[in-house]
Design a protein around this motif. Structure first.
Motif, PDB file in Angstrom:
ATOM      1  N   ALA A   1      57.296  58.737 -52.479  1.00  9.44           N
ATOM      2  CA  ALA A   1      57.859  58.138 -51.267  1.00  9.44           C
ATOM      3  C   ALA A   1      58.249  56.682 -51.522  1.00  9.44           C
ATOM      4  O   ALA A   1      59.294  56.222 -51.061  1.00  9.44           O
ATOM      5  N   ALA A   2      57.406  55.960 -52.293  1.00 11.19           N
ATOM      6  CA  ALA A   2      57.696  54.555 -52.590  1.00 11.19           C
ATOM      7  C   ALA A   2      58.950  54.434 -53.462  1.00 11.19           C
ATOM      8  O   ALA A   2      59.832  53.615 -53.193  1.00 11.19           O
ATOM      9  N   ALA A   3      59.030  55.278 -54.495  1.00 10.28           N
ATOM     10  CA  ALA A   3      60.127  55.164 -55.465  1.00 10.28           C
ATOM     11  C   ALA A   3      61.424  55.744 -54.929  1.00 10.28           C
ATOM     12  O   ALA A   3      62.511  55.343 -55.349  1.00 10.28           O
ATOM     13  N   GLY A   4      61.318  56.698 -53.981  1.00 14.32           N
ATOM     14  CA  GLY A   4      62.513  57.393 -53.529  1.00 14.32           C
ATOM     15  C   GLY A   4      63.180  56.775 -52.314  1.00 14.32           C
ATOM     16  O   GLY A   4      64.190  57.277 -51.844  1.00 14.32           O
TER      17      GLY A   4
ATOM     18  N   TRP B   1      61.187  46.043 -56.076  1.00 15.27           N
ATOM     19  CA  TRP B   1      59.723  45.919 -56.173  1.00 15.27           C
ATOM     20  C   TRP B   1      59.158  45.171 -54.973  1.00 15.27           C
ATOM     21  O   TRP B   1      58.101  45.519 -54.455  1.00 15.27           O
ATOM     22  N   GLN B   2      59.866  44.138 -54.531  1.00 12.77           N
ATOM     23  CA  GLN B   2      59.398  43.379 -53.355  1.00 12.77           C
ATOM     24  C   GLN B   2      59.391  44.269 -52.124  1.00 12.77           C
ATOM     25  O   GLN B   2      58.459  44.240 -51.327  1.00 12.77           O
TER      26      GLN B   2
ATOM     27  N   SER C   1      56.045  45.500 -49.959  1.00  9.59           N
ATOM     28  CA  SER C   1      55.890  45.118 -48.556  1.00  9.59           C
ATOM     29  C   SER C   1      55.649  46.332 -47.664  1.00  9.59           C
ATOM     30  O   SER C   1      55.438  46.199 -46.468  1.00  9.59           O
ATOM     31  N   ARG C   2      55.738  47.529 -48.242  1.00 10.42           N
ATOM     32  CA  ARG C   2      55.509  48.735 -47.452  1.00 10.42           C
ATOM     33  C   ARG C   2      54.284  49.471 -47.994  1.00 10.42           C
ATOM     34  O   ARG C   2      53.868  49.248 -49.122  1.00 10.42           O
ATOM     35  N   PRO C   3      53.672  50.324 -47.132  1.00  8.47           N
ATOM     36  CA  PRO C   3      52.349  50.864 -47.502  1.00  8.47           C
ATOM     37  C   PRO C   3      52.338  51.900 -48.628  1.00  8.47           C
ATOM     38  O   PRO C   3      51.305  52.080 -49.264  1.00  8.47           O
ATOM     39  N   TRP C   4      53.449  52.590 -48.920  1.00 11.71           N
ATOM     40  CA  TRP C   4      53.399  53.742 -49.833  1.00 11.71           C
ATOM     41  C   TRP C   4      52.851  53.422 -51.210  1.00 11.71           C
ATOM     42  O   TRP C   4      51.996  54.129 -51.738  1.00 11.71           O
ATOM     43  N   LEU C   5      53.376  52.341 -51.809  1.00  9.26           N
ATOM     44  CA  LEU C   5      52.942  51.981 -53.162  1.00  9.26           C
ATOM     45  C   LEU C   5      51.435  51.725 -53.189  1.00  9.26           C
ATOM     46  O   LEU C   5      50.718  52.194 -54.078  1.00  9.26           O
ATOM     47  N   TRP C   6      50.953  50.999 -52.172  1.00  7.80           N
ATOM     48  CA  TRP C   6      49.526  50.630 -52.122  1.00  7.80           C
ATOM     49  C   TRP C   6      48.660  51.849 -51.850  1.00  7.80           C
ATOM     50  O   TRP C   6      47.561  51.985 -52.383  1.00  7.80           O
ATOM     51  N   LEU C   7      49.187  52.752 -51.017  1.00  6.46           N
ATOM     52  CA  LEU C   7      48.471  53.990 -50.733  1.00  6.46           C
ATOM     53  C   LEU C   7      48.314  54.800 -52.031  1.00  6.46           C
ATOM     54  O   LEU C   7      47.246  55.356 -52.318  1.00  6.46           O
ATOM     55  N   GLY C   8      49.383  54.841 -52.831  1.00  8.73           N
ATOM     56  CA  GLY C   8      49.334  55.560 -54.112  1.00  8.73           C
ATOM     57  C   GLY C   8      48.316  54.945 -55.048  1.00  8.73           C
ATOM     58  O   GLY C   8      47.498  55.655 -55.674  1.00  8.73           O
TER      59      GLY C   8
END
Lengths: 131, 125
Positions: B31-34, B45-46, B50-57
């Motif tokens: 979800a973060a990458a797409g 990357w910024q 700033s959105r939750p998906w990367l951190w959730l992963g």
């Protein structure tokens, strides 16, 4: 080039195997399992957990390098076939037994991984422009 | 070491938790990458940070690391890695249901074989 792939696949399996064996030793030394700070301290207080980190990081970079050059099917299969090397190593390192259920199960799992690897390979061949 | 025999409720829970975290983590990274609004390069990357998906992963993977250590410390390693193969099946099914990824006949065969193998190991434990 063939030798390059073979080396890459073996390196990937090696890192994955190192990670799993390290996980096992790290966990065994931190027993008993508990959702507590004491358990976390036991896990991170001995060197094996860092072996697991090295294995993971090494596997990640080997995987990225392989994907750049190697076909995805065999790469996918190689990235999951460490189950075999880990199983054999556990007999030697941890005195575990190759029970009939484990051997049969491993054969089915490896056959499944080969099917999935073949499926990935075909898909990539079917859409060469997508890459 | 716990006695050999049927898989304990704690081991079964850790196994299930590992599947959820592994699949959830991969889906969060996807979800973060797409995200098509993310832009390129550093801006991408910024945007992701700033959105939750990367951190959730990342959080899923960190917790999964600990869950996997606990899981393996309770059962033989040879059994643990074989049971863990189910993650391959879970992520493919998630891809099918959430992203409509195609399941060809070869894939279905692969999923069935891996599942069968995990079941044999689990029931034989």
């Amino acid at each position: 080039m063939k030798r390059f792939y073979l080396f890459g696949f073996l390196l990937l399996m090696g890192f994955d195997t190192l990670a799993q064996v390290s996980f096992k030793v790290a966990g065994s030394q931190a027993l008993p399992v508990a959702a507590s700070l004491a358990w976390l301290l036991r896990v991170f207080g001995q060197p094996w957990v860092y072996g697991a980190v090295v294995g993971y990081v090494g596997a990640f970079f080997t995987w990225m390098a392989l994907l750049k050059h190697a076909p995805i099917g065999p790469a996918f299969a190689a990235s999951h076939l460490e189950v075999v090397s880990v199983m054999l190593l556990s007999v030697w390192l941890f005195d575990e037994h190759l029970t009939p259920a484990r051997v049969l199960g491993a054969i089915a799992i490896v056959a499944g991984i080969v099917c999935l690897g073949l499926a990935e390979g075909r898909e990539q061949a079917a859409e060469p422009a997508a890459a | 070491m716990p006695a050999a025999g049927a898989i304990s409720p704690l081991v079964a829970s850790l196994w299930l938790l590992n599947i959820v975290l592994d699949t959830g983590g991969q889906l969060a990274f996807k979800a973060a990458a797409g995200d098509p609004t993310a832009g390129d390069g550093l801006a991408r990357w910024q945007h992701m940070a700033s959105r939750p998906w990367l951190w959730l992963g990342i959080a899923s993977y960190v917790i999964e690391f600990l869950v996997w250590i606990a899981f393996l410390s309770l059962i033989p390693l040879s059994e643990g890695v074989l049971l863990g193969s189910i993650n391959i099946v879970a992520i493919m099914l998630a891809g099918r249901f959430l992203f409509g990824e195609k399941l060809t006949r070869l894939r279905v065969a692969g999923i069935a074989l891996v599942t069968l193998g995990v079941a044999i190991v689990g029931l034989g434990a």
